[in-house]
Design a protein around this motif. Structure first.
Motif, PDB file in Angstrom:
ATOM      1  N   LEU A 138       2.871   5.642  -2.672  1.00 50.45           N
ATOM      2  CA  LEU A 138       2.801   4.725  -3.822  1.00 50.45           C
ATOM      3  C   LEU A 138       3.144   3.297  -3.391  1.00 50.45           C
ATOM      4  O   LEU A 138       2.506   2.323  -3.809  1.00 50.45           O
ATOM      5  CB  LEU A 138       3.760   5.203  -4.919  1.00 50.45           C
ATOM      6  N   HIS A 139       4.145   3.192  -2.537  1.00 51.96           N
ATOM      7  CA  HIS A 139       4.566   1.880  -2.056  1.00 51.96           C
ATOM      8  C   HIS A 139       3.429   1.185  -1.300  1.00 51.96           C
ATOM      9  O   HIS A 139       3.133   0.003  -1.539  1.00 51.96           O
ATOM     10  CB  HIS A 139       5.799   2.040  -1.152  1.00 51.96           C
ATOM     11  N   VAL A 140       2.757   1.948  -0.431  1.00 53.19           N
ATOM     12  CA  VAL A 140       1.654   1.377   0.354  1.00 53.19           C
ATOM     13  C   VAL A 140       0.530   0.939  -0.598  1.00 53.19           C
ATOM     14  O   VAL A 140       0.019  -0.188  -0.493  1.00 53.19           O
ATOM     15  CB  VAL A 140       1.134   2.407   1.400  1.00 53.19           C
ATOM     16  N   VAL A 141       0.187   1.810  -1.544  1.00 52.39           N
ATOM     17  CA  VAL A 141      -0.892   1.477  -2.483  1.00 52.39           C
ATOM     18  C   VAL A 141      -0.534   0.204  -3.269  1.00 52.39           C
ATOM     19  O   VAL A 141      -1.364  -0.686  -3.472  1.00 52.39           O
ATOM     20  CB  VAL A 141      -1.178   2.658  -3.450  1.00 52.39           C
ATOM     21  N   SER A 142       0.748   0.116  -3.682  1.00 53.05           N
ATOM     22  CA  SER A 142       1.162  -1.053  -4.478  1.00 53.05           C
ATOM     23  C   SER A 142       1.077  -2.346  -3.673  1.00 53.05           C
ATOM     24  O   SER A 142       0.985  -3.431  -4.242  1.00 53.05           O
ATOM     25  CB  SER A 142       2.590  -0.859  -5.009  1.00 53.05           C
ATOM     26  N   LYS A 143       1.102  -2.214  -2.343  1.00 51.57           N
ATOM     27  CA  LYS A 143       0.981  -3.406  -1.491  1.00 51.57           C
ATOM     28  C   LYS A 143      -0.479  -3.797  -1.320  1.00 51.57           C
ATOM     29  O   LYS A 143      -0.804  -4.971  -1.120  1.00 51.57           O
ATOM     30  CB  LYS A 143       1.543  -3.132  -0.082  1.00 51.57           C
ATOM     31  N   LEU A 144      -1.366  -2.787  -1.357  1.00 50.23           N
ATOM     32  CA  LEU A 144      -2.773  -3.051  -1.054  1.00 50.23           C
ATOM     33  C   LEU A 144      -3.599  -3.396  -2.289  1.00 50.23           C
ATOM     34  O   LEU A 144      -4.570  -4.136  -2.208  1.00 50.23           O
ATOM     35  CB  LEU A 144      -3.399  -1.817  -0.370  1.00 50.23           C
ATOM     36  N   MET A 145      -3.207  -2.822  -3.426  1.00 53.45           N
ATOM     37  CA  MET A 145      -4.061  -2.952  -4.619  1.00 53.45           C
ATOM     38  C   MET A 145      -3.530  -4.027  -5.574  1.00 53.45           C
ATOM     39  O   MET A 145      -2.314  -4.104  -5.790  1.00 53.45           O
ATOM     40  CB  MET A 145      -4.069  -1.589  -5.340  1.00 53.45           C
ATOM     41  N   PRO A 146      -4.421  -4.835  -6.139  1.00 55.89           N
ATOM     42  CA  PRO A 146      -3.941  -5.825  -7.121  1.00 55.89           C
ATOM     43  C   PRO A 146      -3.233  -5.123  -8.290  1.00 55.89           C
ATOM     44  O   PRO A 146      -3.675  -4.048  -8.722  1.00 55.89           O
ATOM     45  CB  PRO A 146      -5.227  -6.507  -7.594  1.00 55.89           C
ATOM     46  N   VAL A 147      -2.146  -5.742  -8.772  1.00 54.98           N
ATOM     47  CA  VAL A 147      -1.335  -5.121  -9.837  1.00 54.98           C
ATOM     48  C   VAL A 147      -2.189  -4.835 -11.077  1.00 54.98           C
ATOM     49  O   VAL A 147      -2.084  -3.760 -11.693  1.00 54.98           O
ATOM     50  CB  VAL A 147      -0.148  -6.046 -10.214  1.00 54.98           C
ATOM     51  N   GLY A 148      -3.066  -5.792 -11.420  1.00 51.66           N
ATOM     52  CA  GLY A 148      -3.903  -5.625 -12.630  1.00 51.66           C
ATOM     53  C   GLY A 148      -4.767  -4.378 -12.526  1.00 51.66           C
ATOM     54  O   GLY A 148      -4.900  -3.619 -13.501  1.00 51.66           O
ATOM     55  N   LEU A 149      -5.336  -4.161 -11.349  1.00 53.30           N
ATOM     56  CA  LEU A 149      -6.203  -2.999 -11.144  1.00 53.30           C
ATOM     57  C   LEU A 149      -5.383  -1.708 -11.221  1.00 53.30           C
ATOM     58  O   LEU A 149      -5.793  -0.729 -11.858  1.00 53.30           O
ATOM     59  CB  LEU A 149      -6.916  -3.119  -9.779  1.00 53.30           C
ATOM     60  N   MET A 150      -4.212  -1.736 -10.616  1.00 54.00           N
ATOM     61  CA  MET A 150      -3.350  -0.530 -10.666  1.00 54.00           C
ATOM     62  C   MET A 150      -2.973  -0.194 -12.101  1.00 54.00           C
ATOM     63  O   MET A 150      -2.997   0.960 -12.520  1.00 54.00           O
ATOM     64  CB  MET A 150      -2.080  -0.763  -9.846  1.00 54.00           C
ATOM     65  N   LEU A 151      -2.630  -1.227 -12.861  1.00 52.84           N
ATOM     66  CA  LEU A 151      -2.243  -1.000 -14.261  1.00 52.84           C
ATOM     67  C   LEU A 151      -3.405  -0.401 -15.043  1.00 52.84           C
ATOM     68  O   LEU A 151      -3.223   0.490 -15.877  1.00 52.84           O
ATOM     69  CB  LEU A 151      -1.807  -2.321 -14.917  1.00 52.84           C
ATOM     70  N   LYS A 152      -4.613  -0.912 -14.757  1.00 57.29           N
ATOM     71  CA  LYS A 152      -5.807  -0.414 -15.452  1.00 57.29           C
ATOM     72  C   LYS A 152      -6.038   1.070 -15.111  1.00 57.29           C
ATOM     73  O   LYS A 152      -6.329   1.883 -15.996  1.00 57.29           O
ATOM     74  CB  LYS A 152      -7.018  -1.248 -15.008  1.00 57.29           C
ATOM     75  N   ILE A 153      -5.886   1.406 -13.834  1.00 59.28           N
ATOM     76  CA  ILE A 153      -6.122   2.797 -13.404  1.00 59.28           C
ATOM     77  C   ILE A 153      -5.075   3.730 -14.020  1.00 59.28           C
ATOM     78  O   ILE A 153      -5.392   4.788 -14.556  1.00 59.28           O
ATOM     79  CB  ILE A 153      -6.094   2.901 -11.853  1.00 59.28           C
ATOM     80  N   VAL A 154      -3.802   3.310 -13.973  1.00 57.44           N
ATOM     81  CA  VAL A 154      -2.728   4.207 -14.421  1.00 57.44           C
ATOM     82  C   VAL A 154      -2.610   4.243 -15.950  1.00 57.44           C
ATOM     83  O   VAL A 154      -2.412   5.297 -16.545  1.00 57.44           O
ATOM     84  CB  VAL A 154      -1.371   3.799 -13.793  1.00 57.44           C
ATOM     85  N   TYR A 155      -2.735   3.069 -16.584  1.00 56.26           N
ATOM     86  CA  TYR A 155      -2.459   3.008 -18.030  1.00 56.26           C
ATOM     87  C   TYR A 155      -3.696   2.744 -18.900  1.00 56.26           C
ATOM     88  O   TYR A 155      -3.617   2.740 -20.121  1.00 56.26           O
ATOM     89  CB  TYR A 155      -1.390   1.950 -18.313  1.00 56.26           C
TER      90      TYR A 155
END
Ligand SMILES: NC(=O)c1ccc[n+]([C@@H]2O[C@H](COP(=O)([O-])OP(=O)(O)OC[C@H]3O[C@@H](n4cnc5c(N)ncnc54)[C@H](OP(=O)(O)O)[C@@H]3O)[C@@H](O)[C@H]2O)c1
Length: 253
Positions: free
Chosen positions: A235-252
């Motif tokens: 998760l830590h690695v992904v959070s470094k590589l992926m833009p926060v906005g995109l991660m939020l969209k995928i998860v929430y």
């Protein structure tokens, strides 16, 4: 008088596990100050070893911090380890929570940890260590756990900067980032609705004793960040590589 360790949040969960791990370690300090609000629990823990000194303090308040500050002044201990473990979270959307709960979370997770670090550092010398218990919640904003996740981002940022400030003094700072851990935390976070994690969090939930032992080892190696567990490291690695906005969209969504 020898070396002293100070552990906050020692009456349950990860803090309690840290105290047990210290007692079992080959490098246990001569004295361990353990602190929390529930004195009955601290006194029970003190039965484990004569090294343990229980101190009742609500560190979410300035009066509670003063109790520790005064004890430091009186005893002038040589502090080799400070473990800032006390912390709490409250699940639910911000608008549905009492505003006082928001400030309670920030006072404990951010203010107490920072002020206590500042109060204890003058009693530390070269080779001493600080462990700040953050969370992998620090890596991604969490709707429904907004203040908690933001408070843990603060802990990571604070710890990283403090590690730089203290480098010349030879004092290390380790931010420990676990994912879900089986403790009383979730029951308190959900106002008693769910004592256990649900869904994928339940599958990933870690053991507090193993976490504490691994964290002490990471601190002894002067690691600045210690993310516990394979899934959380990913998760830590992904959070470094992926833009926060995109991660939020995928998860929430
Ligand atoms: N469990 C998890 O899933 C998880 C995951 C990542 C990070 N963490 C972090 O790990 C740390 C420890 O949590 P835990 O899981 O061990 O939870 P826990 O079992 O609920 O322990 C929290 C500790 O904090 C103390 N505390 C709470 N409010 C306090 C206050 N106002 N003043 C002084 N002490 C206070 C509690 O003692 P009293 O109630 O006796 O005061 C208790 O000892 C926290 O910083 C938490 O954010 C937990």
């Amino acid at each position: 008088m020898g070396k002293t360790a100070i552990v906050t949040g020692a009456s349950s969960g990860i803090g309690k596990a840290f105290v047990k791990a210290l007692l079992e370690s080959g490098d246990c300090p001569d004295t361990i100050w353990i602190t929390a609000r529930r004195m009955d629990r601290l006194e029970k823990m003190a039965e484990l070893s004569s090294k343990i000194v229980p101190i009742k303090a609500d560190i979410g308040s300035s009066e509670g911090i003063d109790i520790l500050k005064n004890k430091l002044k009186e005893q002038t201990p040589d502090v080799s380890l400070l473990i800032n473990c006390a912390g709490m979270g409250k699940r639910g959307n911000i608008a549905d929570r009492d505003p006082s709960e928001i400030s309670d979370v920030i006072s404990l997770n951010c203010t107490a940890l920072s002020v206590l670090s500042a109060e204890v550092i003058p009693y530390m010398s070269e080779g001493a260590a600080i462990i700040n218990v953050a969370s992998t919640a620090a890596f991604l904003p969490q709707p429904g756990f907004t203040v908690y996740a933001a408070s843990k981002s603060y802990v990571v940022s604070f710890s990283r900067a403090l590690a730089c400030e203290l480098k010349s003094k030879g004092i290390s700072v380790t931010a420990v980032c676990p994912g879900p851990v089986n403790t009383e935390f979730n029951s308190l976070a959900t106002d008693g609705k769910s004592a256990e994690f649900k869904g994928f969090r339940k599958l990933l939930a870690a053991d507090a004793d193993k976490l504490a032992k691994a964290s002490l080892k990471a601190a002894s190696h002067k690691r600045r960040m210690f993310v516990y567990g394979f899934s959380q490291k990913a998760l830590h690695v992904v959070s470094k590589l992926m833009p926060v906005g995109l991660m939020l969209k995928i998860v929430y969504g």
